[in-house]
Design an enzyme around this catalytic site. Structure first.
Site, mmCIF file in Angstrom:
data_model
loop_
_atom_site.group_PDB
_atom_site.id
_atom_site.type_symbol
_atom_site.label_atom_id
_atom_site.label_comp_id
_atom_site.label_asym_id
_atom_site.label_seq_id
_atom_site.Cartn_x
_atom_site.Cartn_y
_atom_site.Cartn_z
ATOM 1 N N GLY A 17 15.568 -4.897 -8.759
ATOM 2 C CA GLY A 17 16.239 -3.799 -8.065
ATOM 3 C C GLY A 17 17.448 -4.254 -7.273
ATOM 4 O O GLY A 17 17.855 -5.422 -7.330
ATOM 5 N N GLY A 19 17.814 -3.234 -3.765
ATOM 6 C CA GLY A 19 17.543 -2.839 -2.380
ATOM 7 C C GLY A 19 18.087 -3.891 -1.426
ATOM 8 O O GLY A 19 18.421 -5.013 -1.831
ATOM 9 N N ASN A 98 6.545 -2.779 2.498
ATOM 10 C CA ASN A 98 5.861 -2.330 3.715
ATOM 11 C C ASN A 98 4.527 -1.702 3.333
ATOM 12 O O ASN A 98 4.343 -1.258 2.201
ATOM 13 C CB ASN A 98 6.711 -1.281 4.431
ATOM 14 C CG ASN A 98 7.929 -1.898 5.106
ATOM 15 O OD1 ASN A 98 7.900 -3.041 5.545
ATOM 16 N ND2 ASN A 98 9.010 -1.131 5.184
ATOM 17 N N ALA A 125 17.778 -5.937 6.823
ATOM 18 C CA ALA A 125 18.979 -5.983 5.979
ATOM 19 C C ALA A 125 19.463 -4.560 5.764
ATOM 20 O O ALA A 125 18.674 -3.613 5.782
ATOM 21 C CB ALA A 125 18.663 -6.643 4.648
ATOM 22 N N LYS A 180 2.186 -6.348 10.599
ATOM 23 C CA LYS A 180 3.435 -5.721 10.148
ATOM 24 C C LYS A 180 3.287 -4.201 10.095
ATOM 25 O O LYS A 180 4.224 -3.455 10.407
ATOM 26 C CB LYS A 180 3.821 -6.298 8.775
ATOM 27 C CG LYS A 180 5.082 -5.706 8.141
ATOM 28 C CD LYS A 180 6.353 -6.213 8.770
ATOM 29 C CE LYS A 180 7.601 -5.456 8.391
ATOM 30 N NZ LYS A 180 7.949 -5.400 7.014
ATOM 31 N N ASN A 188 9.385 2.844 11.919
ATOM 32 C CA ASN A 188 9.860 3.619 10.772
ATOM 33 C C ASN A 188 9.826 5.133 10.989
ATOM 34 O O ASN A 188 10.870 5.787 10.846
ATOM 35 C CB ASN A 188 9.134 3.168 9.502
ATOM 36 C CG ASN A 188 9.475 1.730 9.147
ATOM 37 O OD1 ASN A 188 9.648 0.895 10.034
ATOM 38 N ND2 ASN A 188 9.601 1.416 7.880
ATOM 39 N N ASN A 198 17.314 1.199 14.856
ATOM 40 C CA ASN A 198 16.123 0.599 15.482
ATOM 41 C C ASN A 198 16.359 0.375 16.974
ATOM 42 O O ASN A 198 15.469 0.572 17.790
ATOM 43 C CB ASN A 198 15.791 -0.741 14.814
ATOM 44 C CG ASN A 198 15.357 -0.579 13.368
ATOM 45 O OD1 ASN A 198 15.238 0.540 12.878
ATOM 46 N ND2 ASN A 198 15.132 -1.679 12.677
ATOM 47 N N SER A 250 14.159 1.150 6.955
ATOM 48 C CA SER A 250 14.086 1.574 5.553
ATOM 49 C C SER A 250 13.717 3.056 5.462
ATOM 50 O O SER A 250 14.221 3.766 4.593
ATOM 51 C CB SER A 250 13.077 0.715 4.798
ATOM 52 O OG SER A 250 11.840 0.700 5.486
ATOM 53 N N GLU A 262 8.019 5.541 2.581
ATOM 54 C CA GLU A 262 6.754 4.807 2.486
ATOM 55 C C GLU A 262 5.753 5.314 3.525
ATOM 56 O O GLU A 262 4.832 4.594 3.896
ATOM 57 C CB GLU A 262 7.011 3.317 2.710
ATOM 58 C CG GLU A 262 7.793 2.674 1.580
ATOM 59 C CD GLU A 262 8.035 1.201 1.824
ATOM 60 O OE1 GLU A 262 7.548 0.382 1.043
ATOM 61 O OE2 GLU A 262 8.716 0.872 2.811
#
Ligand code: PAF
Length: 300
Positions: A17, A19, A98, A125, A180, A188, A198, A250, A262
């Site tokens: 991918g 991403g 995640n 990122a 995590k 998120n 963030n 994300s 997600e």
């Protein structure tokens, strides 16, 4: 730099991918002199800018020796199915996403000599057009998930150390995934619902919600057998908010770009586990419903 030289022989890496985290890993590997290509749905040469450098990635071709699969949890089964015919007989596959790892559906797809790994990372990122930025220094934890992975420990660890290091190797990824999960359960949904970076979450107005989300997560984690210390987790969350202050999570990016989020793998997992142990998680339940609603509206 000497410590960045690939081991002999270096594995050829394919990154699945385009991403942000995958391109960060690909860029760092390429800049350190490692052979790395991209595995894209539509084969193409990808040109990107990373830290003032123009980088070019060719399309990965079979047989694939080592593959980093930094795709969303819900996209993993289809991504692995698509890769299967191109994998070398002893290929190493590293999943990274995640939420909780659902590897029970992936392991049976691989032959006994093919290694499966999981990597969880706190690096931040951001991809904007053809530019990839490393917006948050983080670290990663890497776990071999089957015997074939354990045969390639050094080669995979060295590559991941460059791509998304510093890397800690573990035999049991679950405590790290809970850790995590707690970070993602705070950052998120709040950044997605408030459409903010963030760093905005450091503001006073968000602290009551952050505290409440974490309290609920800690209760569920303890019941599931992976206790998290509330005070330590709060400190860790604040640290990730600081170190990725300029980043957009994300989930914020998924809502912005009208993609599926997600939320089910993150907050949804907590809500599901809470029901299993009969624990009330009102704020996490509310946040999940709100993100699902926003996602639905964004995708219309
Ligand atoms: O999902 C994300 O964006 C990242 O996992 C994190 C660590 C919250 C940084 O943005």
């Amino acid at each position: 730099m000497a410590q960045h030289s690939p081991p002999q022989p270096a594995l050829n890496w394919a990154i699945v991918g385009q991403g942000a985290i995958g391109l960060l890993a690909a860029s760092r590997l390429q800049l350190a002199g490692w052979p790395v290509q991209l595995w894209l749905r539509q084969p193409a040469v990808l040109n990107i800018h990373f830290e003032q450098q123009a980088l070019h990635f060719a399309n990965a071709t079979a047989p694939l020796a080592a593959v980093l699969i930094p795709v969303k949890s819900y996209a993993v089964p289809a991504a692995v199915q698509a890769l299967l015919p191109a994998l070398a007989p002893d290929a190493q596959l590293v999943l990274s996403h995640n939420g909780m790892a659902a590897t029970e559906h992936i392991l049976p797809l691989l032959s006994p000599a093919q290694g499966l790994w999981f990597l969880t990372t706190t690096h931040g990122a951001l991809k904007q057009g053809a530019t990839v930025r490393h917006t948050g220094q983080g670290q990663s934890v890497l776990a071999p998930l089957n015997p074939a992975a354990k045969n390639q420990l050094l080669a995979v660890q060295q590559a991941m150390d460059i791509a998304l290091g510093p890397v800690t190797l573990t035999d049991n990824i679950l405590p790290f995934l809970w850790h995590k999960l707690a970070i993602n359960a705070v950052i998120n949904p709040l950044t997605a619902l408030n459409n903010c970076s963030n760093g905005e979450l450091a503001k006073g107005q968000y602290q009551p919600q952050i505290n409440q989300i974490l309290k609920e997560v800690c209760q569920v984690a303890a019941a599931a057998g992976y206790p998290l210390q509330y005070a330590q987790m709060l400190e860790k969350v604040q640290q990730v908010i600081q170190s990725t202050a300029a980043n957009f999570s994300s989930m914020q990016q998924d809502i912005l770009h009208r993609r599926r989020t997600e939320i089910e793998a993150i907050t949804g997992y907590i809500v599901e586990q809470a029901a299993r142990y009969d624990i009330a998680v009102p704020l996490n339940t509310h946040l999940m419903q709100q993100v699902l609603q926003l996602q639905h509206l964004a995708q219309r």
